[in-house]
Design a protein around this motif. Structure first.
Motif, PDB file in Angstrom:
ATOM      1  N   GLY A  67       4.402  -1.888   2.010  1.00 47.93           N
ATOM      2  CA  GLY A  67       4.725  -3.197   2.089  1.00 47.93           C
ATOM      3  C   GLY A  67       4.850  -3.489   3.336  1.00 47.93           C
ATOM      4  N   GLN A  68       5.600  -2.589   4.458  1.00 50.70           N
ATOM      5  CA  GLN A  68       5.833  -2.909   5.478  1.00 50.70           C
ATOM      6  C   GLN A  68       4.505  -2.870   6.528  1.00 50.70           C
ATOM      7  OE1 GLN A  68       7.289  -0.691   4.025  1.00 50.70           O
ATOM      8  NE2 GLN A  68       9.717  -1.121   4.368  1.00 50.70           N
ATOM      9  N   TYR A  70       1.406  -3.686   5.282  1.00 46.44           N
ATOM     10  CA  TYR A  70       0.961  -4.849   4.862  1.00 46.44           C
ATOM     11  C   TYR A  70       1.258  -6.163   5.577  1.00 46.44           C
ATOM     12  CZ  TYR A  70      -0.700  -8.732   1.949  1.00 46.44           C
ATOM     13  OH  TYR A  70      -1.400  -9.902   1.502  1.00 46.44           O
ATOM     14  N   ALA A  71       2.706  -6.237   5.559  1.00 47.78           N
ATOM     15  CA  ALA A  71       3.240  -7.525   6.175  1.00 47.78           C
ATOM     16  C   ALA A  71       2.955  -7.501   7.719  1.00 47.78           C
ATOM     17  CB  ALA A  71       4.760  -7.295   6.032  1.00 47.78           C
ATOM     18  N   ALA A  96      -1.369   2.321  -1.574  1.00 51.98           N
ATOM     19  CA  ALA A  96      -1.338   1.551  -2.567  1.00 51.98           C
ATOM     20  C   ALA A  96      -2.440   1.901  -3.677  1.00 51.98           C
ATOM     21  CB  ALA A  96      -1.725   0.034  -2.141  1.00 51.98           C
ATOM     22  N   ARG A 111       8.320   2.057  -6.609  1.00 48.51           N
ATOM     23  CA  ARG A 111       7.580   1.315  -5.567  1.00 48.51           C
ATOM     24  C   ARG A 111       7.225  -0.267  -5.736  1.00 48.51           C
ATOM     25  NH1 ARG A 111       2.283   4.347  -3.455  1.00 48.51           N
ATOM     26  NH2 ARG A 111       1.397   3.603  -5.793  1.00 48.51           N
ATOM     27  N   SER A 113       7.803  -2.619  -4.197  1.00 47.21           N
ATOM     28  CA  SER A 113       7.500  -3.730  -2.898  1.00 47.21           C
ATOM     29  C   SER A 113       6.098  -3.321  -2.361  1.00 47.21           C
ATOM     30  CB  SER A 113       8.281  -3.490  -1.635  1.00 47.21           C
ATOM     31  OG  SER A 113       8.295  -2.073  -1.356  1.00 47.21           O
ATOM     32  N   THR A 114       5.291  -2.401  -3.141  1.00 50.14           N
ATOM     33  CA  THR A 114       3.787  -2.135  -2.773  1.00 50.14           C
ATOM     34  C   THR A 114       2.932  -3.228  -3.331  1.00 50.14           C
ATOM     35  OG1 THR A 114       4.370   0.203  -2.970  1.00 50.14           O
ATOM     36  CG2 THR A 114       2.204  -0.433  -2.983  1.00 50.14           C
ATOM     37  N   PRO A 115       2.341  -3.919  -2.231  1.00 49.67           N
ATOM     38  CA  PRO A 115       1.453  -4.900  -2.711  1.00 49.67           C
ATOM     39  C   PRO A 115       0.235  -4.534  -3.447  1.00 49.67           C
ATOM     40  CG  PRO A 115       1.826  -4.976  -0.389  1.00 49.67           C
ATOM     41  CD  PRO A 115       2.330  -3.467  -0.800  1.00 49.67           C
TER      42      PRO A 115
END
Length: 442
Positions: A67-68, A70-71, A96, A111, A113-115
């Protein structure tokens, strides 16, 4: 602290965040995420990019989270530094795509928050595309065919295949797509036009990866009047990096324009003058050399030759009109920037350069064995600059002697071969230099 980190922080201490970012890029390979994230956070904070600063600090604090990653990658793309996004999004996609962790007693995945992998893949393809790493974009999209949607994902695969020079893959992919919806129809039309142009530019399998004139036509729909006579074997392949332009070059470009118009069987009835001084000077010279009346540019004028020195310098209010071609109208640009392409693709460009010093700009002249001489800008009105262009030597630059010849006959033959597809279609901006690579200044 690595040498790269030291140079970045030195630039930041000197109050130059742009230089700090250049140091990150100049490191050659992609910077290590653990090293880069804290540096990017400092640079972003210095220029007020709070979103990127937050994402970089979050990544530095939790470097292993998809997540971090990706952001951070998303923020890098949004802020115009996609080279930093590529390693982060590559790692995010790997994480992911791993099998999902087992669910706990109450069925809640750990998980959360995982896109989704497809969202990460789309941003990674965009980052690679923005960096003109089109073959890599094709490869990563191909390796994840199972999660691709037809629109836009497989369209992006076809587009990047064209930009990478893989026309067969692009045709196969585009032909297999269902009809595009309204959101993607114009993009599909652009790609179909590019493939149609490729079929006439080099019918036997497509242009080679050093055929700059053919690829310029495939990608932009425009004709390239001259190829640089310098540095072909050093990696310029027909483009200029830095060009000190001359009145002779301007005159030679207009002569090549006349050759193209004759080979295509086009006969403009007037020259349309754009209001900026460089374009007006070149337009007045064209009118005098071609024996045509000159008049101020008006959108929708048929059978006219619109002349620009540099379309990046044209009044933005004129751009929408220039994108739409009137019947028989030809848009000519002398110096086309290939690293920051103009908002409108010209029907004819004299040359492709990264940086251009116009003949009338201030310059520094270097005398062997002497001190540099500062020459002031030429402030004469456009009419006098036009006379200087008309009186200049129309012959081509002899070049370095180690570059293939750029013959009039070859340009005329190419124009006759493609004139059925030229000039046609909207003058779309093309943001990539395509499969023909040239050395550039950072």
């Amino acid at each position: 602290m690595t040498d790269r980190s030291a140079k970045v922080r030195e630039a930041l201490r000197g109050g130059d965040p742009a230089a700090a970012m250049r140091e990150l890029r100049l490191g050659g390979d992609e910077p290590d995420l653990a090293e880069a994230a804290p540096l990017v956070a400092e640079i972003a904070a210095a220029v007020g990019f709070d979103d990127l600063a937050r994402a970089a600090r979050a990544l530095a604090g939790a470097p292993g989270g998809a997540g971090q990653l990706y952001a951070y990658g998303y923020a890098c793309i949004e802020r115009g530094v996609p080279f930093l996004a590529v390693p982060a999004l590559t790692e995010a996609l790997r994480l992911a795509a791993e099998p999902a962790p087992s669910r706990g007693l109450f069925g809640r995945a750990r998980r959360q928050s995982t896109p989704e992998p497809r969202a990460i893949l789309a941003e990674l393809a965009v980052a690679l595309e923005d960096e003109e790493r089109h073959a890599e974009a094709v490869d990563v999209l191909e390796r994840h065919q199972g999660i691709l949607l037809d629109w836009p994902d497989r369209y992006l695969l076809a587009y990047n295949a064209v930009m990478a020079g893989d026309l067969d893959r692009a045709r196969r992919t585009l032909d297999a797509l269902p009809p595009a919806g309204s959101d993607w129809q114009s993009a599909a039309d652009r790609l179909h036009r590019a493939l149609d142009r490729a079929a006439v530019a080099a019918p036997a399998g497509g242009p080679g990866h050093q055929d700059l004139r053919a690829w310029h036509f495939v990608l932009t729909g425009g004709l390239l009047g001259t190829l640089s006579p310098y540095g072909f074997t050093a990696g310029m392949t027909g483009r200029y990096a830095y060009l000190g332009d001359s009145y002779d070059q301007c005159r030679h470009g207009l002569d090549r324009l006349r050759l193209i118009l004759d080979a295509a069987g086009l006969r403009p009835r007037s020259v349309s003058l754009l209001p900026d001084r460089p374009s007006r000077a070149l337009g007045l010279a064209a009118a005098r050399l071609f024996g045509l009346p000159a008049e101020p540019y008006r959108q929708g004028t048929p059978d006219t030759l619109v002349v620009a020195y540099d379309l990046n310098g044209v009044d933005e209010a004129l751009v929408p009109g220039l994108r739409t071609r009137a019947a028989g109208e030809v848009l000519y640009e002398h110096a086309t920037c290939w690293t920051s392409p103009p908002p409108v693709s010209a029907d004819v460009s004299t040359l492709l350069a990264q940086f251009v010093r116009a003949p009338w700009d201030a310059a520094t002249r270097y005398v062997p064995g002497g001190e540099p001489v500062e020459e002031p800008a030429d402030a004469r009105p456009a009419e006098e600059l036009a006379a200087e262009i008309c009186a200049a030597d129309p012959g081509p630059d002899a070049g370095d002697g180690d570059t293939p010849p750029d013959l009039d006959e070859a340009l005329a033959d190419f124009t006759r071969a493609v004139r059925g597809r030229w000039p046609a279609g909207p003058r779309d901006q093309v943001r990539s230099s395509g499969p023909v690579r040239s050395s550039r200044f950072d």
